[in-house]
Motif scaffolding. Structure first.
Motif, PDB file in Angstrom:
ATOM      1  N   GLY A  92     -26.291 -38.500 -53.028  1.00 16.62           N
ATOM      2  CA  GLY A  92     -25.973 -39.814 -52.263  1.00 16.62           C
ATOM      3  C   GLY A  92     -23.996 -39.448 -52.361  1.00 16.62           C
ATOM      4  N   THR A  93     -23.256 -38.708 -53.277  1.00 16.71           N
ATOM      5  CA  THR A  93     -22.017 -38.314 -53.737  1.00 16.71           C
ATOM      6  C   THR A  93     -22.049 -36.921 -53.184  1.00 16.71           C
ATOM      7  OG1 THR A  93     -21.882 -39.250 -55.830  1.00 16.71           O
ATOM      8  CG2 THR A  93     -20.476 -37.771 -55.056  1.00 16.71           C
ATOM      9  N   VAL A  94     -22.600 -36.109 -52.743  1.00 16.04           N
ATOM     10  CA  VAL A  94     -22.669 -35.012 -51.398  1.00 16.04           C
ATOM     11  C   VAL A  94     -22.823 -35.445 -50.475  1.00 16.04           C
ATOM     12  CG1 VAL A  94     -23.605 -32.715 -51.321  1.00 16.04           C
ATOM     13  CG2 VAL A  94     -23.306 -33.440 -53.485  1.00 16.04           C
ATOM     14  N   GLY A  95     -23.288 -36.210 -49.762  1.00 14.48           N
ATOM     15  CA  GLY A  95     -23.804 -36.405 -48.974  1.00 14.48           C
ATOM     16  C   GLY A  95     -22.485 -37.250 -48.031  1.00 14.48           C
ATOM     17  N   CYS A  96     -21.922 -37.797 -49.000  1.00 10.85           N
ATOM     18  CA  CYS A  96     -20.288 -38.770 -48.477  1.00 10.85           C
ATOM     19  C   CYS A  96     -19.470 -37.904 -48.787  1.00 10.85           C
ATOM     20  CB  CYS A  96     -19.751 -39.674 -49.643  1.00 10.85           C
ATOM     21  SG  CYS A  96     -21.008 -41.311 -49.446  1.00 10.85           S
ATOM     22  N   LEU A  97     -19.308 -36.530 -49.471  1.00  9.70           N
ATOM     23  CA  LEU A  97     -18.229 -35.728 -49.108  1.00  9.70           C
ATOM     24  C   LEU A  97     -18.243 -34.592 -47.713  1.00  9.70           C
ATOM     25  CD1 LEU A  97     -17.884 -34.269 -53.264  1.00  9.70           C
ATOM     26  CD2 LEU A  97     -16.401 -35.855 -51.044  1.00  9.70           C
ATOM     27  N   VAL A  98     -19.934 -34.322 -48.194  1.00 12.17           N
ATOM     28  CA  VAL A  98     -19.838 -33.924 -46.877  1.00 12.17           C
ATOM     29  C   VAL A  98     -19.480 -34.378 -44.718  1.00 12.17           C
ATOM     30  CG1 VAL A  98     -21.796 -32.892 -45.419  1.00 12.17           C
ATOM     31  CG2 VAL A  98     -21.579 -31.978 -46.962  1.00 12.17           C
ATOM     32  N   ALA A  99     -19.974 -35.839 -45.134  1.00 13.39           N
ATOM     33  CA  ALA A  99     -19.410 -36.458 -44.595  1.00 13.39           C
ATOM     34  C   ALA A  99     -18.263 -36.758 -43.635  1.00 13.39           C
ATOM     35  CB  ALA A  99     -19.854 -38.083 -44.713  1.00 13.39           C
ATOM     36  N   ILE A 100     -17.257 -36.749 -45.346  1.00 14.74           N
ATOM     37  CA  ILE A 100     -15.438 -36.491 -45.385  1.00 14.74           C
ATOM     38  C   ILE A 100     -15.362 -35.846 -44.659  1.00 14.74           C
ATOM     39  CG2 ILE A 100     -13.705 -36.421 -46.855  1.00 14.74           C
ATOM     40  CD1 ILE A 100     -15.131 -39.192 -48.541  1.00 14.74           C
ATOM     41  N   VAL A 101     -16.198 -34.312 -45.052  1.00 16.35           N
ATOM     42  CA  VAL A 101     -15.338 -33.318 -44.151  1.00 16.35           C
ATOM     43  C   VAL A 101     -15.557 -33.180 -42.601  1.00 16.35           C
ATOM     44  CG1 VAL A 101     -15.731 -30.676 -44.010  1.00 16.35           C
ATOM     45  CG2 VAL A 101     -15.648 -32.172 -46.730  1.00 16.35           C
ATOM     46  N   ALA A 102     -17.037 -33.646 -42.397  1.00 20.90           N
ATOM     47  CA  ALA A 102     -17.459 -33.493 -41.036  1.00 20.90           C
ATOM     48  C   ALA A 102     -15.825 -34.537 -40.189  1.00 20.90           C
ATOM     49  CB  ALA A 102     -18.933 -34.066 -40.531  1.00 20.90           C
ATOM     50  N   GLU A 103     -15.352 -35.195 -41.359  1.00 18.21           N
ATOM     51  CA  GLU A 103     -14.769 -36.394 -40.125  1.00 18.21           C
ATOM     52  C   GLU A 103     -13.539 -35.735 -39.964  1.00 18.21           C
ATOM     53  OE1 GLU A 103     -13.190 -39.985 -38.688  1.00 18.21           O
ATOM     54  OE2 GLU A 103     -15.332 -39.408 -39.250  1.00 18.21           O
ATOM     55  N   ARG A 104     -13.105 -34.697 -40.874  1.00 20.20           N
ATOM     56  CA  ARG A 104     -11.830 -33.982 -40.615  1.00 20.20           C
ATOM     57  C   ARG A 104     -12.303 -33.352 -39.829  1.00 20.20           C
ATOM     58  NH1 ARG A 104      -7.606 -35.766 -45.106  1.00 20.20           N
ATOM     59  NH2 ARG A 104      -8.921 -37.734 -45.462  1.00 20.20           N
ATOM     60  N   VAL A 105     -12.933 -32.221 -39.394  1.00 20.19           N
ATOM     61  CA  VAL A 105     -13.034 -30.923 -39.242  1.00 20.19           C
ATOM     62  C   VAL A 105     -12.868 -32.317 -36.993  1.00 20.19           C
ATOM     63  CG1 VAL A 105     -14.686 -29.799 -37.919  1.00 20.19           C
ATOM     64  CG2 VAL A 105     -14.302 -29.758 -40.440  1.00 20.19           C
ATOM     65  N   THR A 106     -13.688 -32.591 -37.191  1.00 22.29           N
ATOM     66  CA  THR A 106     -13.924 -33.588 -35.800  1.00 22.29           C
ATOM     67  C   THR A 106     -13.231 -34.065 -35.053  1.00 22.29           C
ATOM     68  OG1 THR A 106     -14.778 -35.518 -36.293  1.00 22.29           O
ATOM     69  CG2 THR A 106     -16.515 -34.117 -35.980  1.00 22.29           C
ATOM     70  N   SER A 107     -11.601 -34.356 -36.144  1.00 23.21           N
ATOM     71  CA  SER A 107     -10.374 -35.324 -35.569  1.00 23.21           C
ATOM     72  C   SER A 107      -9.279 -34.948 -35.070  1.00 23.21           C
ATOM     73  CB  SER A 107      -9.461 -35.573 -36.812  1.00 23.21           C
ATOM     74  OG  SER A 107      -9.518 -35.017 -38.093  1.00 23.21           O
ATOM     75  N   ARG A 108      -9.688 -32.853 -35.731  1.00 22.38           N
ATOM     76  CA  ARG A 108      -9.314 -31.733 -35.006  1.00 22.38           C
ATOM     77  C   ARG A 108      -9.044 -31.624 -33.976  1.00 22.38           C
ATOM     78  NH1 ARG A 108     -10.169 -28.369 -39.211  1.00 22.38           N
ATOM     79  NH2 ARG A 108      -8.970 -28.970 -40.746  1.00 22.38           N
ATOM     80  N   GLY A 109     -10.228 -32.261 -32.917  1.00 20.45           N
ATOM     81  CA  GLY A 109     -10.977 -31.808 -31.698  1.00 20.45           C
ATOM     82  C   GLY A 109     -10.291 -33.161 -31.024  1.00 20.45           C
ATOM     83  N   ALA A 110      -9.714 -34.554 -31.021  1.00 21.71           N
ATOM     84  CA  ALA A 110      -9.094 -35.528 -30.860  1.00 21.71           C
ATOM     85  C   ALA A 110      -8.446 -35.091 -29.199  1.00 21.71           C
ATOM     86  CB  ALA A 110      -9.278 -36.772 -31.120  1.00 21.71           C
ATOM     87  N   LYS A 111      -8.804 -36.235 -28.198  1.00 23.89           N
ATOM     88  CA  LYS A 111      -8.331 -35.751 -27.118  1.00 23.89           C
ATOM     89  C   LYS A 111      -7.104 -36.826 -26.406  1.00 23.89           C
ATOM     90  CE  LYS A 111     -11.474 -32.183 -25.120  1.00 23.89           C
ATOM     91  NZ  LYS A 111     -11.924 -32.417 -24.090  1.00 23.89           N
ATOM     92  N   ARG A 112      -6.468 -36.928 -25.939  1.00 24.51           N
ATOM     93  CA  ARG A 112      -5.794 -38.146 -25.634  1.00 24.51           C
ATOM     94  C   ARG A 112      -6.106 -38.550 -24.038  1.00 24.51           C
ATOM     95  NH1 ARG A 112      -4.102 -41.947 -28.918  1.00 24.51           N
ATOM     96  NH2 ARG A 112      -2.074 -42.372 -28.261  1.00 24.51           N
ATOM     97  N   VAL A 113      -6.545 -40.078 -23.523  1.00 28.40           N
ATOM     98  CA  VAL A 113      -6.426 -39.836 -21.998  1.00 28.40           C
ATOM     99  C   VAL A 113      -5.907 -41.134 -22.009  1.00 28.40           C
ATOM    100  CG1 VAL A 113      -8.463 -38.705 -22.270  1.00 28.40           C
ATOM    101  CG2 VAL A 113      -8.798 -40.834 -23.013  1.00 28.40           C
ATOM    102  N   GLN A 114      -6.035 -41.073 -20.778  1.00 27.78           N
ATOM    103  CA  GLN A 114      -5.129 -42.621 -20.434  1.00 27.78           C
ATOM    104  C   GLN A 114      -6.389 -43.332 -19.637  1.00 27.78           C
ATOM    105  OE1 GLN A 114      -2.260 -43.365 -19.474  1.00 27.78           O
ATOM    106  NE2 GLN A 114      -0.948 -41.612 -20.713  1.00 27.78           N
ATOM    107  N   VAL A 115      -6.645 -44.855 -19.689  1.00 29.77           N
ATOM    108  CA  VAL A 115      -7.531 -45.800 -19.166  1.00 29.77           C
ATOM    109  C   VAL A 115      -7.628 -46.644 -18.809  1.00 29.77           C
ATOM    110  CG1 VAL A 115      -8.746 -44.823 -21.218  1.00 29.77           C
ATOM    111  CG2 VAL A 115      -7.204 -46.698 -21.478  1.00 29.77           C
TER     112      VAL A 115
END
Length: 142
Positions: A92-115
């Motif tokens: 479970g600890t390793v799974g949480c660490l992998v989720a944190i790393v995946a969160e950091r990687v996907t935050s780089r691909g964030a886009k700003r849009v007008q709504v």
């Protein structure tokens, strides 16, 4: 066979309606449009990583229990249960660490849009409507 209507209603050009068009009845609804800038990105689901890590830890603890010899005074199930508690926790600890790393990687691909958000506002009536309250004895009269 088609789903098109037989007679399409189209306005006849140059023909005025018999009655004058009046103002719409009822309260006037005002439309308010708000513009904002938001961040859109795909985020991993942390509970899925936690559960999958814990399940993988339990499977690894089964493999570890079967590979090594166990004490003859203790049973296989008792040894597996003890080791699986460690496997569950570490997985479970390793799974949480992998989720944190995946969160950091996907935050780089964030886009700003007008709504745009449209909100309809209707005027509030000043006079409240008085309705008699019903009691248990009045329910049969309704």
């Amino acid at each position: 066979m088609t789903n098109a209507p037989d007679d399409q209603q189209r306005p006849v050009p140059g023909v005025e309606p018999d009655e004058p068009v009046s103002e719409p009845r009822g309260p006037v609804v005002e439309s308010v449009v708000e513009r904002d800038e938001v961040t859109v990105r795909r985020a991993p689901k942390v509970p899925v990583f936690l559960i999958m890590g814990a399940a993988l830890g339990v499977v690894v603890s089964l493999v570890v229990t079967s590979l090594f010899p166990f004490d003859s005074g203790e049973g296989v199930a008792q040894t597996y249960g003890y080791i699986s508690l460690w496997g569950l926790t570490i997985g479970g600890t390793v799974g949480c660490l992998v989720a944190i790393v995946a969160e950091r990687v996907t935050s780089r691909g964030a886009k700003r849009v007008q709504v745009e958000r449209e909100r309809l506002e209707a005027p509030v009536d000043e006079a409240p409507v008085d309705r008699p309250s019903l009691t248990d004895g009045d329910a049969d009269r309704v």
